[in-house]
Design an enzyme around this catalytic site. Structure first.
Site, PDB file in Angstrom:
ATOM      1  N   LYS A  14       0.723  -1.208   0.018  1.00 46.73           N
ATOM      2  CA  LYS A  14       0.151  -0.088   0.009  1.00 46.73           C
ATOM      3  C   LYS A  14       0.819   1.352  -0.028  1.00 46.73           C
ATOM      4  O   LYS A  14       0.511   2.169  -0.598  1.00 46.73           O
ATOM      5  CB  LYS A  14      -0.812   0.261   1.032  1.00 46.73           C
ATOM      6  CG  LYS A  14      -2.202  -0.533   1.093  1.00 46.73           C
ATOM      7  CD  LYS A  14      -2.815  -0.361   2.541  1.00 46.73           C
ATOM      8  CE  LYS A  14      -2.169  -0.758   3.619  1.00 46.73           C
ATOM      9  NZ  LYS A  14      -1.901  -0.499   4.908  1.00 46.73           N
ATOM     10  N   ARG A 134      11.348  -2.058  11.242  1.00 48.59           N
ATOM     11  CA  ARG A 134      10.218  -1.260  11.958  1.00 48.59           C
ATOM     12  C   ARG A 134       9.805  -2.119  13.276  1.00 48.59           C
ATOM     13  O   ARG A 134       9.811  -3.392  13.225  1.00 48.59           O
ATOM     14  CB  ARG A 134       8.902  -1.531  11.078  1.00 48.59           C
ATOM     15  CG  ARG A 134       8.699  -0.180  10.247  1.00 48.59           C
ATOM     16  CD  ARG A 134       7.768  -0.220   9.425  1.00 48.59           C
ATOM     17  NE  ARG A 134       6.267  -0.818  10.037  1.00 48.59           N
ATOM     18  CZ  ARG A 134       5.117  -0.335   9.481  1.00 48.59           C
ATOM     19  NH1 ARG A 134       5.055   0.211   8.071  1.00 48.59           N
ATOM     20  NH2 ARG A 134       3.807  -0.749   9.866  1.00 48.59           N
ATOM     21  N   ARG A 145      -1.168  -8.156  13.207  1.00 49.80           N
ATOM     22  CA  ARG A 145      -1.828  -7.203  12.404  1.00 49.80           C
ATOM     23  C   ARG A 145      -2.581  -7.630  11.326  1.00 49.80           C
ATOM     24  O   ARG A 145      -3.718  -7.275  10.982  1.00 49.80           O
ATOM     25  CB  ARG A 145      -0.518  -6.451  11.872  1.00 49.80           C
ATOM     26  CG  ARG A 145       0.059  -5.318  12.965  1.00 49.80           C
ATOM     27  CD  ARG A 145       1.468  -4.857  12.615  1.00 49.80           C
ATOM     28  NE  ARG A 145       1.481  -4.475  11.322  1.00 49.80           N
ATOM     29  CZ  ARG A 145       2.512  -4.658  10.468  1.00 49.80           C
ATOM     30  NH1 ARG A 145       3.630  -5.129  11.028  1.00 49.80           N
ATOM     31  NH2 ARG A 145       2.847  -3.687   9.471  1.00 49.80           N
TER      32      ARG A 145
HETATM   33  P1  AMP Z   1       0.423   0.911   8.684  1.00 49.43           P
HETATM   34  O1  AMP Z   1       1.755   1.849   8.343  1.00 49.43           O
HETATM   35  O2  AMP Z   1      -0.701   1.552   7.656  1.00 49.43           O
HETATM   36  O3  AMP Z   1       0.517  -0.389   8.644  1.00 49.43           O
HETATM   37  O4  AMP Z   1       0.177   1.444  10.064  1.00 49.43           O
HETATM   38  C1  AMP Z   1       1.017   0.978  11.239  1.00 49.43           C
HETATM   39  C2  AMP Z   1       0.187   1.149  12.436  1.00 49.43           C
HETATM   40  O5  AMP Z   1      -0.151   2.376  12.762  1.00 49.43           O
HETATM   41  C3  AMP Z   1      -0.860   0.292  12.411  1.00 49.43           C
HETATM   42  O6  AMP Z   1      -0.510  -1.209  12.870  1.00 49.43           O
HETATM   43  C4  AMP Z   1      -1.725   0.936  13.488  1.00 49.43           C
HETATM   44  O7  AMP Z   1      -1.241   0.693  14.983  1.00 49.43           O
HETATM   45  C5  AMP Z   1      -1.419   2.418  13.138  1.00 49.43           C
HETATM   46  N1  AMP Z   1      -2.544   2.734  12.432  1.00 49.43           N
HETATM   47  C6  AMP Z   1      -2.324   3.419  11.321  1.00 49.43           C
HETATM   48  N2  AMP Z   1      -3.688   3.623  10.750  1.00 49.43           N
HETATM   49  C7  AMP Z   1      -4.395   3.565  11.560  1.00 49.43           C
HETATM   50  C8  AMP Z   1      -5.794   3.741  11.680  1.00 49.43           C
HETATM   51  N3  AMP Z   1      -6.703   4.287  10.607  1.00 49.43           N
HETATM   52  N4  AMP Z   1      -6.460   3.548  12.825  1.00 49.43           N
HETATM   53  C9  AMP Z   1      -5.900   3.126  13.867  1.00 49.43           C
HETATM   54  N5  AMP Z   1      -4.521   2.721  13.812  1.00 49.43           N
HETATM   55  C10 AMP Z   1      -3.712   3.045  12.613  1.00 49.43           C
END
Ligand code: AMP
Length: 187
Positions: A14, A134, A145
C-alpha cells in the site's frame, strides 16, 4: 478521480503504491501509519499516545486517529484531492470519514483494494523487517496485524462495495506492474 482510498492487508505494498500513484496524479498521499511514525520519532504528544498500540500491532484509538485525519484533510494541499493510505481501518472510521468529507463538501471517488495471499504477506513483512527495522515487524506482531486487518478492516470493504466504488487489484507482481493496474483503475 482524485479523492481515493487505498485499502489492503499489511505487506500488500500500500505505502509504496500510494506514493507512486499520488505522484502520478499530483495529489498528496496521506498515510496515517507514516504520520504516527513521524510523531513517535519526534517524540510528540501524539506519538506518545500512539506508540504502545502500534508496537503491539493494535489500532490506535479512533478518538486520536480521527482527530489527526480531520486536521490533515483540512489542510490546503488536500483541497483538490488526496490518496488516503491506512484510513479508514474500521467501520467507525468510515462513518467519521463520511462526516469529515460532508463538512468539506467532498466525497470519495474510488477505493482501491490491494489483494494478496496471507503467507506471501508474512514473508514480505519479515523481509521488510530485516531491511527497515520497523518495531512492529516481528513475526508475532505481523500475524496479529493480519488478524486485526481481517477482523476490523476487511468488513469496511463491504460498505464501500455497497456504494459501487471498489476496484480490486492483484498486489502480486513487480511494483511497476501493480502501479499500472492501479492507475488504469483510476484513469
Ligand atoms: P501502517 O503503516 O498503515 O501499517 O500502520 C501502522 C500502524 O499504525 C498500525 O498497525 C496501527 O497501529 C496504526 N494505524 C495506522 N493507521 C491507523 C488507523 N486508521 N487507525 C488506527 N490505527 C492506525
Amino acid at each position: 478521480m482524485n479523492r481515493l482510498l487505498i485499502i489492503g492487508p499489511p505487506g500488500a505494498g500500500k505505502g509504496t503504491q500510494a506514493t507512486k500513484i499520488s505522484e502520478e496524479l499530483s495529489i498528496p498521499a496521506i498515510s496515517t501509519g507514516d504520520i504516527f511514525r513521524a510523531n513517535i520519532k519526534n517524540q510528540t504528544e501524539l506519538g506518545r499516545e500512539a506508540k504502545e498500540y502500534i508496537d503491539a500491532g493494535n489500532l490506535v484509538p479512533d478518538s486520536v486517529t480521527n482527530r489527526m485525519v480531520r486536521d490533515r484533510l483540512a489542510q490546503d494541499d488536500a483541497a483538490r484531492g488526496f490518496l488516503l493510505d491506512g484510513y479508514p481501518r474500521n467501520t467507525a472510521q468510515v462513518e467519521e470519514l463520511d462526516s469529515i468529507l460532508t463538512d468539506l463538501d467532498q466525497k470519495i471517488d474510488a477505493v482501491l483494494l490491494l489483494t494478496a495471499d496471507n503467507e506471501e504477506l508474512v514473508q514480505r513483512l519479515l523481509g521488510r523487517a530485516a531491511d527497515q527495522g520497523r518495531s512492529d515487524d516481528t513475526e508475532e506482531v505481523i500475524r496479529h496485524r493480519l488478524d486485526v486487518y481481517a477482523e476490523e478492516t476487511e468488513p469496511i470493504v463491504d460498505l464501500y462495495e455497497a456504494r459501487g466504488i471498489v476496484t480490486r487489484v492483484d498486489g502480486l507482481g513487480t511494483i511497476d506492474e501493480v502501479t499500472e493496474r492501479l492507475l488504469s483503475a483510476v484513469r
